[in-house]
Design an enzyme around this catalytic site. Structure first.
Site, PDB file in Angstrom:
ATOM      1  N   THR A  27      -8.717  -6.376   3.173  1.00  0.00           N
ATOM      2  CA  THR A  27      -7.795  -7.441   2.782  1.00  0.00           C
ATOM      3  C   THR A  27      -7.179  -7.997   4.063  1.00  0.00           C
ATOM      4  OG1 THR A  27      -5.877  -5.960   2.663  1.00  0.00           O
ATOM      5  CG2 THR A  27      -7.186  -6.193   0.648  1.00  0.00           C
ATOM      6  N   ALA A  56      -5.641  -2.462   5.075  1.00  0.00           N
ATOM      7  CA  ALA A  56      -4.387  -3.172   4.813  1.00  0.00           C
ATOM      8  C   ALA A  56      -3.824  -3.589   6.171  1.00  0.00           C
ATOM      9  CB  ALA A  56      -3.415  -2.261   4.087  1.00  0.00           C
ATOM     10  N   ILE A  82      -5.688   1.034   8.677  1.00  0.00           N
ATOM     11  CA  ILE A  82      -4.695   0.090   9.187  1.00  0.00           C
ATOM     12  C   ILE A  82      -5.359  -1.016  10.006  1.00  0.00           C
ATOM     13  CG2 ILE A  82      -2.593  -0.148  10.568  1.00  0.00           C
ATOM     14  CD1 ILE A  82      -2.353   1.522   7.915  1.00  0.00           C
ATOM     15  N   LYS A  83      -5.183  -2.241   9.511  1.00  0.00           N
ATOM     16  CA  LYS A  83      -5.780  -3.392  10.188  1.00  0.00           C
ATOM     17  C   LYS A  83      -4.776  -3.922  11.209  1.00  0.00           C
ATOM     18  CE  LYS A  83      -8.905  -6.960   8.514  1.00  0.00           C
ATOM     19  NZ  LYS A  83      -9.177  -7.885   7.425  1.00  0.00           N
ATOM     20  N   LEU A  84      -5.220  -3.942  12.460  1.00  0.00           N
ATOM     21  CA  LEU A  84      -4.352  -4.348  13.572  1.00  0.00           C
ATOM     22  C   LEU A  84      -4.920  -5.589  14.239  1.00  0.00           C
ATOM     23  CD1 LEU A  84      -4.277  -0.794  15.199  1.00  0.00           C
ATOM     24  CD2 LEU A  84      -2.327  -1.856  14.015  1.00  0.00           C
TER      25      LEU A  84
END
Ligand code: G3P
Length: 214
Positions: A27, A56, A82-84
């Site tokens: 997402t 996310a 964890i999308k960074l």
């Protein structure tokens, strides 16, 4: 090659999950905004449907804020990744989270050097955006090919997660280029099933079967 669905729409995930080919979900804030719900709600619901990595994205632009957000998001479910963003702070946060064994996906990657930085700091996935490179007249697929070579040259465990996929040709070329994962919208995944000759062939088989029953 793993298939992730790139969406925040839970109904799409439920439908595609029935096909049995989804390995995970990605997402981003734009996709969550389209769903018209909070990120936490959407991610929580997805974890009940798909047993695989679910990305996310953090909103903070500072490394410390990203890490704080990550610690909250990972409490939702162990499958949360964890999308960074591919920024200096994003790469600092990537290192800190990798040290804590928290899975990361470095996003908005448009060059092999950016991909290398993310891999060096232990990113689980790196997301090169194919479609957006094509949009500005670059060759998005070339980036996938180069990342494959560089990651293999140095034995990085980081996975090439091809993103911003817009059509079936992108999926085919990603598979040929050795991308580990392709994340795609629902419509693209659905279209992978289609071929005119399959439809024509099936119609003929059924017509012949019906004739033989008379
Ligand atoms: O999840 C990020 C990426 O897939 C976005 O795609 O079509 O907005 O460039 P797009």
């Amino acid at each position: 090659m793993k298939f992730f669905l790139d969406t925040g729409i839970v109904d799409e995930i439920k439908r595609a999950n029935e096909w049995g080919i989804i390995d995970g979900v990605t997402t981003n804030p734009s996709l969550i905004a389209k769903a018209g719900r909070t990120q936490a709600d959407v991610i929580k619901e997805i974890t009940r449907i798909v047993d695989g990595p679910i990305s996310a994205e953090v909103i903070s632009t500072k490394a410390s804020g990203m890490v704080d957000e990550a610690l909250v998001l990972t409490k939702i479910h162990e499958n949360v990744v964890i999308k960074l963003p591919m920024t200096v702070d994003g790469i600092i946060a990537c290192k800190q989270l990798s040290k804590q064994n928290i899975k990361t996906n470095v996003t908005l990657v448009f060059s092999v050097n950016q991909a290398l930085l993310a891999a060096k700091n232990g990113a689980t996935y790196v997301s090169p955006f194919i479609g957006r490179l094509d949009d500005i007249g670059h060759d998005g697929m070339q980036l996938i090919r180069e990342m494959r070579v560089v990651f293999d040259n140095y034995g990085f465990a980081t996975e090439v997660l091809a993103a911003s996929i817009r059509n079936c040709v992108h999926v085919r070329e990603c598979a040929l280029a050795g991308a580990d994962v392709a994340t795609m919208p629902y419509d693209v995944m659905r279209a992978l099933f289609n071929h005119t000759l399959t439809d024509i062939g099936l119609e003929k088989f059924l017509a012949d079967y019906n004739k033989s029953q008379r």
